[in-house]
Design a protein around this motif. Sequence first.
Motif, PDB file in Angstrom:
ATOM      1  N   UNK A 241      -8.502  -0.596 -15.140  1.00 23.19           N
ATOM      2  CA  UNK A 241      -9.401  -0.693 -13.986  1.00 23.19           C
ATOM      3  C   UNK A 241      -9.228  -2.013 -13.241  1.00 23.19           C
ATOM      4  N   UNK A 242      -9.107  -3.113 -13.973  1.00 23.59           N
ATOM      5  CA  UNK A 242      -8.973  -4.421 -13.326  1.00 23.59           C
ATOM      6  C   UNK A 242      -7.751  -4.457 -12.417  1.00 23.59           C
ATOM      7  N   UNK A 243      -6.622  -3.978 -12.888  1.00 16.60           N
ATOM      8  CA  UNK A 243      -5.410  -3.954 -12.065  1.00 16.60           C
ATOM      9  C   UNK A 243      -5.620  -3.099 -10.819  1.00 16.60           C
ATOM     10  N   UNK A 244      -6.202  -1.927 -10.999  1.00 21.05           N
ATOM     11  CA  UNK A 244      -6.363  -0.994  -9.888  1.00 21.05           C
ATOM     12  C   UNK A 244      -7.317  -1.539  -8.833  1.00 21.05           C
ATOM     13  N   UNK A 245      -8.445  -2.095  -9.238  1.00 25.41           N
ATOM     14  CA  UNK A 245      -9.425  -2.564  -8.260  1.00 25.41           C
ATOM     15  C   UNK A 245      -8.899  -3.792  -7.525  1.00 25.41           C
ATOM     16  N   UNK A 246      -8.135  -4.639  -8.219  1.00 25.06           N
ATOM     17  CA  UNK A 246      -7.548  -5.803  -7.555  1.00 25.06           C
ATOM     18  C   UNK A 246      -6.547  -5.359  -6.481  1.00 25.06           C
ATOM     19  N   UNK A 247      -5.681  -4.435  -6.831  1.00 25.02           N
ATOM     20  CA  UNK A 247      -4.706  -3.922  -5.863  1.00 25.02           C
ATOM     21  C   UNK A 247      -5.416  -3.249  -4.691  1.00 25.02           C
ATOM     22  N   UNK A 248      -6.451  -2.529  -5.003  1.00 27.58           N
ATOM     23  CA  UNK A 248      -7.203  -1.811  -3.980  1.00 27.58           C
ATOM     24  C   UNK A 248      -7.875  -2.776  -3.005  1.00 27.58           C
ATOM     25  N   UNK A 249      -8.477  -3.842  -3.522  1.00 26.63           N
ATOM     26  CA  UNK A 249      -9.122  -4.838  -2.670  1.00 26.63           C
ATOM     27  C   UNK A 249      -8.126  -5.462  -1.691  1.00 26.63           C
ATOM     28  N   UNK A 250      -6.947  -5.812  -2.186  1.00 21.63           N
ATOM     29  CA  UNK A 250      -5.948  -6.450  -1.321  1.00 21.63           C
ATOM     30  C   UNK A 250      -5.567  -5.519  -0.178  1.00 21.63           C
ATOM     31  N   UNK A 251      -5.328  -4.244  -0.495  1.00 20.24           N
ATOM     32  CA  UNK A 251      -4.964  -3.273   0.538  1.00 20.24           C
ATOM     33  C   UNK A 251      -6.096  -3.109   1.546  1.00 20.24           C
ATOM     34  N   UNK A 252      -7.313  -2.979   1.045  1.00 16.06           N
ATOM     35  CA  UNK A 252      -8.451  -2.701   1.919  1.00 16.06           C
ATOM     36  C   UNK A 252      -8.809  -3.890   2.804  1.00 16.06           C
ATOM     37  N   UNK A 253      -8.903  -5.071   2.190  1.00 18.60           N
ATOM     38  CA  UNK A 253      -9.385  -6.239   2.919  1.00 18.60           C
ATOM     39  C   UNK A 253      -8.349  -6.729   3.917  1.00 18.60           C
ATOM     40  N   UNK A 254      -7.071  -6.616   3.566  1.00 18.85           N
ATOM     41  CA  UNK A 254      -6.021  -7.102   4.455  1.00 18.85           C
ATOM     42  C   UNK A 254      -5.683  -6.102   5.546  1.00 18.85           C
TER      43      UNK A 254
END
Length: 268
Positions: A241-254
């Motif tokens: 989960x930690x890996x997935x949510x971190x990757x997801x945040x970068x895609x979404x926020x950027x």
Amino acid sequence: MPAGVCSIFNFFKQRRAAISAVVAAGAFLAGALAVAQEGAPVDTALVVSVDVSNSVDEARYRLQMEGIAKALEDPGVIDAITGGSSGGILFSMVTWADTPSFVIPWIRIASKADAFAAAKRVRTLPQQGGEFTCMTRMLRSANDKIVPQIPAKAARILIDVSGDGPDNCNAEESIETVRNELVANGVTINGLPILLDTPEDSALLPKAVPGGKHPLEQWYREHVMGGPGSFVLPAQGYGDFERAIRQKFVIEVSGLEAPTYSKTNFAR
């Protein structure tokens, strides 16, 4: 009172009045600045919604909260948050099972210190229990109560939905109805299904196809994701989960393009 003493008295009285006026003006300006700062535009308004239903025990709950907190503290995520045209985002959190709880109302993250403070709040959230996975009710609450409360203009409004199962709550309306209403209101919904061993004969999920996507991932694609640039990015169990949510945040926020294998530009 002698004239000289009276003059001195009046002088100090006028001086005190002037000082009070300056202090009051300063307080007013500080208050106005705070309001202006609160309402300054942001690049993204992000709602992170987390499943805490019966399948989420204490260990799984902590993996989710710690994963979100570490993602907020990640240098890449912070760079994405502060590197946009507005230099910040609005962040909120919902935990949901039988009913949704707006556990972190809208806060502004515009610096490393802000991100670490938000992470601290996430880590200290007490676990709230519940039996069912009432995703439709959560999305309805987001549409009717959370999105309308966004305290500033946002270039993008996103809802993250994570969980380890499909909606099993028998809501009064279909999840597609609420999803499409959110999309019509300018919201993009992204999915983070947590993939566990799922019985192939589950009546709530598509049948597993050899070589195909996990049934829960497919369910998220068909019933959850929607809006411009929406995508599904699965976690391979709670440990991922930690890996997935971190990757997801970068895609979404950027505002980056989501991976082509998981992107759609419309609500189904």
